[in-house]
Design a protein around this motif. Structure first.
Motif, PDB file in Angstrom:
ATOM      1  N   ALA A  57      34.032  40.289  42.160  1.00  0.00           N
ATOM      2  CA  ALA A  57      34.395  39.814  40.826  1.00  0.00           C
ATOM      3  C   ALA A  57      33.149  39.360  40.092  1.00  0.00           C
ATOM      4  CB  ALA A  57      35.380  38.662  40.937  1.00  0.00           C
ATOM      5  N   SER A  58      33.270  39.379  38.746  1.00  0.00           N
ATOM      6  CA  SER A  58      32.097  39.033  37.945  1.00  0.00           C
ATOM      7  C   SER A  58      31.736  37.559  38.101  1.00  0.00           C
ATOM      8  CB  SER A  58      32.360  39.351  36.481  1.00  0.00           C
ATOM      9  OG  SER A  58      33.587  38.754  36.089  1.00  0.00           O
ATOM     10  N   ALA A  59      32.745  36.682  38.278  1.00  0.00           N
ATOM     11  CA  ALA A  59      32.481  35.246  38.388  1.00  0.00           C
ATOM     12  C   ALA A  59      33.577  34.618  39.232  1.00  0.00           C
ATOM     13  CB  ALA A  59      32.461  34.616  36.994  1.00  0.00           C
ATOM     14  N   PRO A  60      33.299  33.480  39.853  1.00  0.00           N
ATOM     15  CA  PRO A  60      34.328  32.829  40.677  1.00  0.00           C
ATOM     16  C   PRO A  60      35.582  32.509  39.868  1.00  0.00           C
ATOM     17  CG  PRO A  60      32.198  31.760  41.003  1.00  0.00           C
ATOM     18  CD  PRO A  60      32.038  32.752  39.886  1.00  0.00           C
ATOM     19  N   GLU A  61      35.387  32.168  38.563  1.00  0.00           N
ATOM     20  CA  GLU A  61      36.547  31.781  37.726  1.00  0.00           C
ATOM     21  C   GLU A  61      37.467  32.967  37.488  1.00  0.00           C
ATOM     22  OE1 GLU A  61      33.194  31.401  36.037  1.00  0.00           O
ATOM     23  OE2 GLU A  61      33.075  29.926  37.651  1.00  0.00           O
TER      24      GLU A  61
END
Lengths: 402, 257
Positions: free
Chosen positions: A229-233
């Motif tokens: 994924a691009s970011a944990p969020e």
């Protein structure tokens, strides 16, 4: 400046009783050193666990097939063959925030090369695999997307396999045989060590997933799909999107797959060490408190022992405040000096522990600030009562005191 | 006539011990002029210690007025009395009361550290050395009390009392812990200070020590019952000379066969 004079007086008083001063400060020294060393050990353990979790990859979402059931007997997770390469392509196409994606196919096989053989895990991946697992090539190159499209007979080796099969030759460009099919070795992966579960992550051979599916074990489904994924969020949303997409694609009501993310694993793992760190810190904190009470104890004894001295001081013109401030300064100097020595000792203990035992030790600035701040507060707090008691003495009675 | 250093008017002090009232001082009026050398004598419980503590501003009288150097001090609070003790009074105690493990110099510097206007470090040191020189101990300034004899310790205490140039020097049984010869030496220091114009008040219960003073007050049951000049005043230097010749005579006789 009366305060300077009082400070001089307090320092002289401490210097007169070097041994007593040192013993009093010892309580704080041990307390502060314990806090710093304990928290350092705890933080070190935590960072090690975090590093192990991170070695599994960054922001990774994994899709496993569901369970297979036949005639009432139910298989476990991943026993069904429901995930396909097309699912992988659909996810890459339709789910936003996917940075890289790789279907995974696993198998164990005997491999031969350089006149030696070795039983190892052979996994089929896309070139994105490196990025997802945060892995690097040590020598040579990774296979390419073109190799995947053409199901080329190429591979990269984990460092354990490379060591076992090519003890003294560079494996790049050599031939590795799997089921008697020759594979050209493109490169060797960097060593990643053991994973969280004690498996050697380097004991592996990576080939293009197309090659694996067509040439090695001839299957049509994949073992799992790994997504970065691009970011944990974004992970939670991506998980939901993948679930929705696959439910639709498989045309089922109940999911025949599971979507997991690596955060869950990380959280469980770090929670344990966090509890351990707080526990160690709490124990050390108690010793700091005991050190503070030690200071109060000695200061109280010292007020009684020095009653005559206080009487002299009062008789020749010391104000109550001078006596109070003197004893407060004495307590504060002892505790802050103890704090500073304690910090140095704590860092020393941490360093020697990490050198002697090989434990990872992380001395945190927070722990240092906390311990020093606490020891200064201890000085004021536990110095105040004895100081107040000293200042209240009657000079006539204090002078008569034997 | 110049203003008296001490002016007591009907000083009374009553201690309350449960329901019992103890009248320690029951109306003492007293003037002490500059340059006087007064001995206060009396049995224990006579009220002489209470009188001394009142003179030293360590204690407040229950009633009556006390003018020290022309200023009424009987109503001052703890802090103001502390400053007064520091600036106008010097104390010499029976038990020397030096700070242990502290050099003679630092002991003498102590009152200056508590002075409302603290002198600079160098000034403090030179004043402390000057005070030690007055009592003849300039060469012992770095000695600790434990390295000094009783008489020397008492002289350090006198230097400490002198260092802020007080109006009045108070001595509470200053020879009580000393042998007779050292006592005479200490009285000699007091006498020479008195000759330089310092006003002294001293409590003692030994008549021969009181004989070195100029005026004797006898206190009994909280009242001054006798107040007279010393008739046959002893001079310390003469007494020491006498002692020396007696000692050498004794030596001669013991050496002779």
């Amino acid at each position: 400046m009366r305060l300077i004079a009082t400070t001089v007086i307090a320092l002289r008083a401490l210097r007169r009783n070097k041994l007593r001063s040192a013993l009093t400060a010892l309580g704080i020294i041990i307390g502060v050193a314990a806090v710093i060393a304990m928290v350092g050990i705890g933080n070190g353990a935590k960072s090690q666990v975090e590093a192990q979790v991170a070695s599994l990859g960054r922001n990774v979402v994994t899709v496993f097939p569901g369970s297979f059931s036949s005639g009432g007997a139910r298989g476990g997770w991943g026993s069904a063959s429901t995930l396909t390469v097309e699912d992988t392509e659909a996810i890459a196409r339709e789910v936003a925030g996917v940075v890289s994606i790789s279907p995974e196919v696993r198998d164990r096989n005997q491999v031969l090369a350089n006149g030696l053989n070795w039983n190892t895990q052979i996994i089929g991946e896309s070139p994105d695999f490196l990025s997802i697992r945060a892995w690097d090539i040590d020598s040579g190159t990774m296979f390419s997307d073109a190799d995947v499209r053409s199901a080329a007979k190429v591979c990269v080796l984990g460092s354990t396999v490379a060591k076992q099969l090519f003890p003294d030759v560079d494996p790049a460009g050599q031939i590795l045989r799997v089921r008697n099919i020759p594979f050209v070795i493109r490169g060797v992966l960097k060593s990643k060590g053991f994973n969280f579960f004690g498996q050697d992550q380097d004991d592996t051979v990576v080939v293009p997933y197309t090659t694996h599916m067509r040439r090695i074990n001839r299957r049509t489904t994949v073992s799992s799909i790994m997504i970065e994924a691009s970011a944990p969020e974004a992970m939670q949303r991506i998980q939901d999107d993948i679930s929705a997409l696959l439910l639709q694609r498989h045309a089922v009501r109940e999911a025949d797959f599971t979507v997991r993310n690596q955060l869950e694993l990380a959280q469980t793992a770090t929670a344990t060490t966090r509890v351990m760190t707080s526990l160690l810190g709490a124990i050390a904190g108690v010793s700091l408190l005991v050190g503070g009470i030690g200071i109060m104890n000695i200061m109280l004894v010292s007020v009684t022992e020095r009653t005559r001295e206080i009487g002299i001081r009062l008789a020749i013109g010391a104000h109550d405040r001078d006596i109070r401030v003197q004893f407060l300064i004495e307590a504060m100097v002892l505790s802050s000096l103890g704090g500073i020595i304690g910090v140095l000792l704590g860092i020393g203990i941490s360093q020697s522990l990490s050198v002697l035992n090989g434990w990872p030790v992380l001395v945190s600035t927070n722990a240092i600030l906390l311990a020093v701040g606490f020891s200064a507060i201890v000085g004021v707090l536990f110095g105040f009562y004895p100081a107040h008691k000293a200042a209240q003495l009657d000079p006539i009675e204090a002078l008569r005191f034997e | 006539m110049s203003q008296p250093v001490v002016q007591l008017r009907d000083i009374r002090k009553t201690y309350r011990n449960g329901d019992l009232e103890v009248h320690a001082v029951r109306g003492i009026s007293l003037d002490i002029q500059p340059g006087e050398f007064v001995a206060i004598m009396g049995a224990s419980g006579s009220g002489k210690s209470t009188l001394m503590n009142t003179l030293g501003c360590l204690d407040r009288p229950t009633s009556g007025s006390y003018h020290l150097d022309g200023v009424d001090v009987s109503g001052l609070d703890r802090e103001a009395r502390a400053d007064l003790r520091n600036q106008k009074l010097g104390f010499v105690f029976q038990g020397f009361n030096l700070l242990a493990r502290t050099s003679a110099l630092e002991n003498v510097e102590l009152p200056m550290l508590y002075a409302p206007q603290r002198p600079a470090r160098a000034a403090m040191k030179s004043r402390a050395l000057a005070a030690l020189a007055i009592v003849g101990l300039a060469d012992r300034s770095d000695h600790l009390p434990s390295q000094l004899s009783g008489g020397q310790q008492q002289r350090v205490a006198i230097a400490r009392a002198l260092v802020n140039q007080p109006r009045l020097l108070l001595a509470d049984e200053p020879t009580g812990n000393l042998d007779s010869r050292t006592s005479i030496e200490v009285m000699g220091v007091f006498q020479s200070l008195n000759e330089q114009g310092i006003t002294l008040v001293m409590v003692t219960h030994e008549l021969d020590v009181a004989s070195y003073c100029k005026r004797i007050l006898v206190v009994r049951d909280g009242l001054v019952v006798r107040d007279e000049p010393v008739a046959n005043r002893l001079i310390a230097s003469e007494q020491l000379a006498k002692l020396r010749s007696a000692e050498s005579a004794a030596k001669l006789t013991s050496v002779a066969p």
